[in-house]
Design a protein around this motif. Structure first.
Motif, PDB file in Angstrom:
ATOM      1  N   VAL A   1       0.674   3.685  10.783  1.00  0.00           N
ATOM      2  CA  VAL A   1       1.191   3.725   9.417  1.00  0.00           C
ATOM      3  C   VAL A   1       2.705   3.529   9.462  1.00  0.00           C
ATOM      4  CG1 VAL A   1       1.517   5.204   7.385  1.00  0.00           C
ATOM      5  CG2 VAL A   1      -0.643   5.268   8.635  1.00  0.00           C
TER       6      VAL A   1
ATOM      7  N   VAL B   1       6.044   4.485   8.237  1.00  0.00           N
ATOM      8  CA  VAL B   1       6.601   5.657   7.577  1.00  0.00           C
ATOM      9  C   VAL B   1       8.026   5.327   7.134  1.00  0.00           C
ATOM     10  CG1 VAL B   1       7.234   8.089   7.804  1.00  0.00           C
ATOM     11  CG2 VAL B   1       5.202   7.200   8.982  1.00  0.00           C
TER      12      VAL B   1
ATOM     13  N   THR C   1      -0.599   0.096   5.711  1.00  0.00           N
ATOM     14  CA  THR C   1      -0.324   1.316   4.949  1.00  0.00           C
ATOM     15  C   THR C   1       1.120   1.746   5.137  1.00  0.00           C
ATOM     16  OG1 THR C   1      -2.616   2.028   5.212  1.00  0.00           O
ATOM     17  CG2 THR C   1      -1.027   3.729   4.609  1.00  0.00           C
TER      18      THR C   1
ATOM     19  N   ARG D   1       3.742   4.992   4.223  1.00  0.00           N
ATOM     20  CA  ARG D   1       3.860   6.380   3.766  1.00  0.00           C
ATOM     21  C   ARG D   1       5.309   6.605   3.360  1.00  0.00           C
ATOM     22  NH1 ARG D   1       2.857   9.815   8.174  1.00  0.00           N
ATOM     23  NH2 ARG D   1       0.695   9.210   7.965  1.00  0.00           N
TER      24      ARG D   1
ATOM     25  N   GLU E   1       0.907   7.630   0.206  1.00  0.00           N
ATOM     26  CA  GLU E   1       0.551   6.447   0.985  1.00  0.00           C
ATOM     27  C   GLU E   1       0.112   5.348   0.043  1.00  0.00           C
ATOM     28  OE1 GLU E   1      -2.186   7.138   4.181  1.00  0.00           O
ATOM     29  OE2 GLU E   1      -0.739   8.383   5.272  1.00  0.00           O
TER      30      GLU E   1
ATOM     31  N   GLU F   1      -0.673   0.809  -0.092  1.00  0.00           N
ATOM     32  CA  GLU F   1      -0.984  -0.371   0.707  1.00  0.00           C
ATOM     33  C   GLU F   1       0.045  -1.452   0.419  1.00  0.00           C
ATOM     34  OE1 GLU F   1      -4.519  -3.534   0.415  1.00  0.00           O
ATOM     35  OE2 GLU F   1      -5.200  -1.498   0.942  1.00  0.00           O
TER      36      GLU F   1
END
Length: 172
Positions: free
Chosen positions: A112, A114, A161, A163, A168, A170
């Motif tokens: 993910v 971040v 994804t 965050r 979260e 897409e």
């Protein structure tokens, strides 16, 4: 409202023209309740005897309505009589325009992306990410702040994804 506080501070300020600005237009509840908020403020202004008070809605977080507000304030100020300024008095002029902040950071964590950005975290915490219009506002803010470019630079692809704080979404 604020006029009462101004009157207590300086009675001359109570006679000044009033522009009421409602912030948080980026919050879904405020956008949905806009007409009822507007009506309640009109009633409150009328009850205070305010005949020419104007009401505007903005989002400081996304910038929506801010340019129109600044233009309206400039127009109102232009209509006011020019007071004589003594030669020894310094007049400060505001610097218009926002400073562009660099993105704080992007890192990968368990597949993910971040994003660590205080501004984007505040904005996304208030956002209803089920609403495509809100996602577009979030996307615009990421473009405006340079975060979208940073994500592209680190290799983000459609469907990945992201965050932002506890939210979260897409990448599209």
């Amino acid at each position: 409202m604020v006029r009462n506080e101004l009157l207590h501070f300086n009675p001359e300020l109570g006679g000044k023209r009033q522009l009421v600005v409602v912030n948080k237009l980026d919050v879904t509840e405020v956008r949905e309740q806009r007409s009822s908020i507007l009506e309640a403020l009109k009633v409150a202004l009328h009850d205070q005897g305010e005949v020419d008070g104007e009401i505007m809605f903005i989002s400081a977080a996304t910038g929506e309505g801010v340019d129109a507000m600044i233009m309206r304030i400039a127009a109102i100020l232009e209509e006011l009589p020019k007071d004589a300024v003594p030669d020894e008095q310094v007049v400060l002029q505001p610097a218009f325009g926002r400073q562009r902040r660099e993105p704080e950071s992007v890192r990968m964590e368990n597949g993910v992306f971040v994003v660590e950005s205080e501004r984007l975290e505040r904005l996304s915490a208030l956002a209803d990410t089920r609403d495509q219009r809100v996602l577009l506002q979030l996307w615009r803010e990421m473009r405006r702040t340079g975060m979208a470019d940073k994500l592209i630079d680190v290799g983000i692809e459609v469907g990945d994804t992201i965050r932002i704080g506890k939210v979260e979404v897409e990448w599209f």
